[in-house]
Scaffold this motif. Structure first.
Motif: not given
Length: 163
Positions: A137-149
């Motif tokens: 959930l934290l990853t999806l919320a961007g807590a560690f940074g954005k997912i993607g290029n």
């Protein structure tokens, strides 16, 4: 670092730690199916006579699903499509709740809430699932940074653009 769209911390959690834990659960279930099965409800011990072929089949199938999940985690973590990565994380986050609920229904209210009394199987099925769910959930919320290029992940597309 391997090519991934995930930021570093989620990458280590979902591409290294989680698959390793799933593989260990897989091996445990395959090597000692009766112990693995009995460990699901430690307050209700069973004997060899009480381990019917149906229980063996279900235990081995569950162990196989653990291996499948480990491999799917690797595929998703190395995917170069952010939709795939996000969908995987959201799907498994949702499945975590069913997994934890199943353990809760099996062990009952008293054992479930007595965290200090948990055995290794319940720690894995409930405790580890809950922690991984929070990370998802934290990853999806961007807590560690954005997912993607354009996030902190390293992808093939950005590597080619830098050349």
């Amino acid at each position: 670092m391997p090519r991934t769209l995930l930021p570093k911390i989620p990458f280590v959690v979902f591409a290294v730690i989680e698959p390793a834990l799933l593989y260990m659960a897989h091996r445990s279930g395959m090597n000692s199916p009766q112990e693995f099965f009995a460990g699901l409800v430690p307050e209700n011990p069973i004997t060899a006579k009480e381990f019917p072929p149906q229980a063996l089949g279900m235990t081995l199938q569950m162990a196989n699903i653990m291996l499948l999940l480990a491999l799917l985690a690797l595929v998703a973590c190395f995917s170069q499509d952010s939709f795939t990565v996000k969908t995987y994380l959201a799907s498994v986050a949702l499945a975590d709740y069913g997994h934890i609920y199943g353990a809760y229904k099996a062990v009952g209210d008293e054992y479930f809430w007595n965290v200090r009394g948990w055995n290794n199987v319940i720690i894995g099925h409930v405790g580890v699932s809950a922690v991984l769910n929070l990370f998802r959930l934290l990853t999806l919320a961007g807590a560690f940074g954005k997912i993607g290029n354009d996030g902190q992940g390293s992808s093939l597309a950005t590597a080619k653009k830098q050349r």
